[in-house]
Design a protein around this motif. Structure first.
Motif, PDB file in Angstrom:
ATOM      1  N   ARG A 131       7.796  47.510  32.584  1.00  7.98           N
ATOM      2  CA  ARG A 131       7.673  47.587  34.030  1.00  7.98           C
ATOM      3  C   ARG A 131       7.772  46.201  34.640  1.00  7.98           C
ATOM      4  O   ARG A 131       7.556  45.195  33.957  1.00  7.98           O
ATOM      5  CB  ARG A 131       6.329  48.240  34.425  1.00  7.98           C
ATOM      6  CG  ARG A 131       6.203  49.700  33.989  1.00  7.98           C
ATOM      7  CD  ARG A 131       7.150  50.588  34.782  1.00  7.98           C
ATOM      8  NE  ARG A 131       7.016  51.992  34.418  1.00  7.98           N
ATOM      9  CZ  ARG A 131       7.750  52.599  33.492  1.00  7.98           C
ATOM     10  NH1 ARG A 131       8.692  51.901  32.834  1.00  7.98           N
ATOM     11  NH2 ARG A 131       7.592  53.870  33.215  1.00  7.98           N
ATOM     12  N   LEU A 132       8.071  46.159  35.932  1.00 12.00           N
ATOM     13  CA  LEU A 132       8.117  44.905  36.666  1.00 12.00           C
ATOM     14  C   LEU A 132       6.823  44.701  37.433  1.00 12.00           C
ATOM     15  O   LEU A 132       6.258  45.660  37.977  1.00 12.00           O
ATOM     16  CB  LEU A 132       9.283  44.903  37.661  1.00 12.00           C
ATOM     17  CG  LEU A 132      10.693  44.860  37.083  1.00 12.00           C
ATOM     18  CD1 LEU A 132      11.698  45.139  38.194  1.00 12.00           C
ATOM     19  CD2 LEU A 132      10.973  43.519  36.439  1.00 12.00           C
ATOM     20  N   GLU A 133       6.354  43.446  37.502  1.00 11.62           N
ATOM     21  CA  GLU A 133       5.170  43.164  38.300  1.00 11.62           C
ATOM     22  C   GLU A 133       5.479  43.323  39.791  1.00 11.62           C
ATOM     23  O   GLU A 133       4.646  43.767  40.567  1.00 11.62           O
ATOM     24  CB  GLU A 133       4.665  41.749  38.013  1.00 11.62           C
ATOM     25  CG  GLU A 133       4.077  41.584  36.621  1.00 11.62           C
ATOM     26  CD  GLU A 133       3.470  40.211  36.425  1.00 11.62           C
ATOM     27  OE1 GLU A 133       3.376  39.446  37.414  1.00 11.62           O
ATOM     28  OE2 GLU A 133       3.092  39.890  35.279  1.00 11.62           O
ATOM     29  N   VAL A 134       6.679  42.918  40.183  1.00  9.24           N
ATOM     30  CA  VAL A 134       7.114  43.059  41.569  1.00  9.24           C
ATOM     31  C   VAL A 134       8.346  43.958  41.573  1.00  9.24           C
ATOM     32  O   VAL A 134       9.404  43.564  41.095  1.00  9.24           O
ATOM     33  CB  VAL A 134       7.461  41.689  42.193  1.00  9.24           C
ATOM     34  CG1 VAL A 134       7.951  41.878  43.629  1.00  9.24           C
ATOM     35  CG2 VAL A 134       6.251  40.766  42.146  1.00  9.24           C
ATOM     36  N   ALA A 135       8.201  45.164  42.061  1.00 12.77           N
ATOM     37  CA  ALA A 135       9.304  46.131  42.034  1.00 12.77           C
ATOM     38  C   ALA A 135       9.794  46.392  43.448  1.00 12.77           C
ATOM     39  O   ALA A 135       9.294  47.270  44.152  1.00 12.77           O
ATOM     40  CB  ALA A 135       8.839  47.422  41.368  1.00 12.77           C
ATOM     41  N   ASP A 136      10.759  45.596  43.892  1.00 13.73           N
ATOM     42  CA  ASP A 136      11.332  45.784  45.220  1.00 13.73           C
ATOM     43  C   ASP A 136      12.369  46.906  45.186  1.00 13.73           C
ATOM     44  O   ASP A 136      12.695  47.444  44.133  1.00 13.73           O
ATOM     45  CB  ASP A 136      11.998  44.490  45.700  1.00 13.73           C
ATOM     46  CG  ASP A 136      10.996  43.354  45.816  1.00 13.73           C
ATOM     47  OD1 ASP A 136       9.843  43.649  46.172  1.00 13.73           O
ATOM     48  OD2 ASP A 136      11.366  42.201  45.547  1.00 13.73           O
ATOM     49  N   GLY A 137      12.916  47.219  46.362  1.00 13.31           N
ATOM     50  CA  GLY A 137      13.947  48.232  46.451  1.00 13.31           C
ATOM     51  C   GLY A 137      15.312  47.669  46.094  1.00 13.31           C
ATOM     52  O   GLY A 137      15.433  46.553  45.570  1.00 13.31           O
ATOM     53  N   PRO A 138      16.369  48.439  46.376  1.00 13.94           N
ATOM     54  CA  PRO A 138      17.738  48.003  46.051  1.00 13.94           C
ATOM     55  C   PRO A 138      18.076  46.670  46.705  1.00 13.94           C
ATOM     56  O   PRO A 138      17.669  46.386  47.828  1.00 13.94           O
ATOM     57  CB  PRO A 138      18.604  49.135  46.622  1.00 13.94           C
ATOM     58  CG  PRO A 138      17.698  50.315  46.693  1.00 13.94           C
ATOM     59  CD  PRO A 138      16.341  49.761  47.011  1.00 13.94           C
ATOM     60  N   GLN A 139      18.820  45.853  45.976  1.00 20.00           N
ATOM     61  CA  GLN A 139      19.251  44.542  46.466  1.00 20.00           C
ATOM     62  C   GLN A 139      20.781  44.521  46.452  1.00 20.00           C
ATOM     63  O   GLN A 139      21.398  44.478  45.383  1.00 20.00           O
ATOM     64  CB  GLN A 139      18.696  43.434  45.566  1.00 20.00           C
ATOM     65  CG  GLN A 139      17.185  43.438  45.418  1.00 20.00           C
ATOM     66  CD  GLN A 139      16.488  42.887  46.649  1.00 20.00           C
ATOM     67  OE1 GLN A 139      16.901  41.863  47.197  1.00 20.00           O
ATOM     68  NE2 GLN A 139      15.436  43.557  47.093  1.00 20.00           N
TER      69      GLN A 139
END
Length: 213
Positions: free
Chosen positions: A25-33
């Protein structure tokens, strides 16, 4: 000239394509880039932990050693690495893959260059080879950032100018991440980069930016 990338899928989708551990998993999971420039923190896959297990992190795109007086680099020329550059050669043991949906290249005269989008004909994610000074536990920053590796094959859009990122297929991407490989063996993996015939490209709006960041 290569300048930006697109990561419009989730980490889980990239993991599935590369058969990566689904438990990462990612610590910071933003949306699409859709328009990732140097200085941003895209998703990167690695095996840099103490046990060499599958990992993922958002790393700083750009690298400048503490002793380096010039601005950060966001790409590294393969030939410079092979010549034993004191900046790049030590990082060849710290290999990463940056998954993407495609990348942007600029073609045309310097004052008239316009962006083109490049992606795989099969519409699957691409895997871009990189190296980093980062290791788990460090805060992403320019002194612990990453660069993508480019080769001399010329750009996809304009073969006479520019450079392109080294894009690896599934098996070669996993081999690049194999921490047991010695540097010479890892460099051999880069020769397995995907051919230009496997990609397609088309112009996009100049509003993307007038030139690569």
């Amino acid at each position: 000239m290569f300048g930006r990338i697109r990561q419009a899928r989730s980490l889980e989708e990239y993991q599935d394509t590369l058969h990566w551990s689904p438990f990462v998993r990612l610590e910071v999971a933003d949306g699409p880039q859709h328009n990732i420039a140097p200085g941003s923190q895209p998703i990167a896959l690695h095996r840099l932990g103490p046990d060499g297990s599958d990992g993922a992190a958002r790393l700083h795109w750009g690298y400048r050693p503490p002793w380096y007086k010039r601005r950060s680099h966001y790409v590294a020329r393969l030939e410079s690495m092979l010549r034993g550059s004191r900046i790049w050669h030590p990082l060849l043991r710290r290999r990463i893959i940056v998954p993407a949906d495609g990348w942007y290249e600029w073609a045309g005269a310097a004052n008239e260059a316009r962006p083109w989008y490049v992606s795989a004909c099969d519409e699957q994610p691409v895997f871009l080879a990189g190296v980093t000074a980062w290791e788990p536990g460090l805060t992403p920053c320019s002194e612990a950032g990453f660069v993508l590796i480019t080769d001399t094959g010329g750009g996809m859009v304009d073969p006479a100018r520019g450079r392109r990122p080294i894009c690896l297929g599934h098996d070669a991407a996993l081999a690049w991440l194999d921490y047991t490989l010695e540097i010479a063996e890892a460099v051999d993996v880069l020769a397995e980069r995907r051919a230009a015939e496997e990609f397609r490209w088309w112009p996009v709006t100049p509003k993307l930016t007038s030139s690569p960041a």
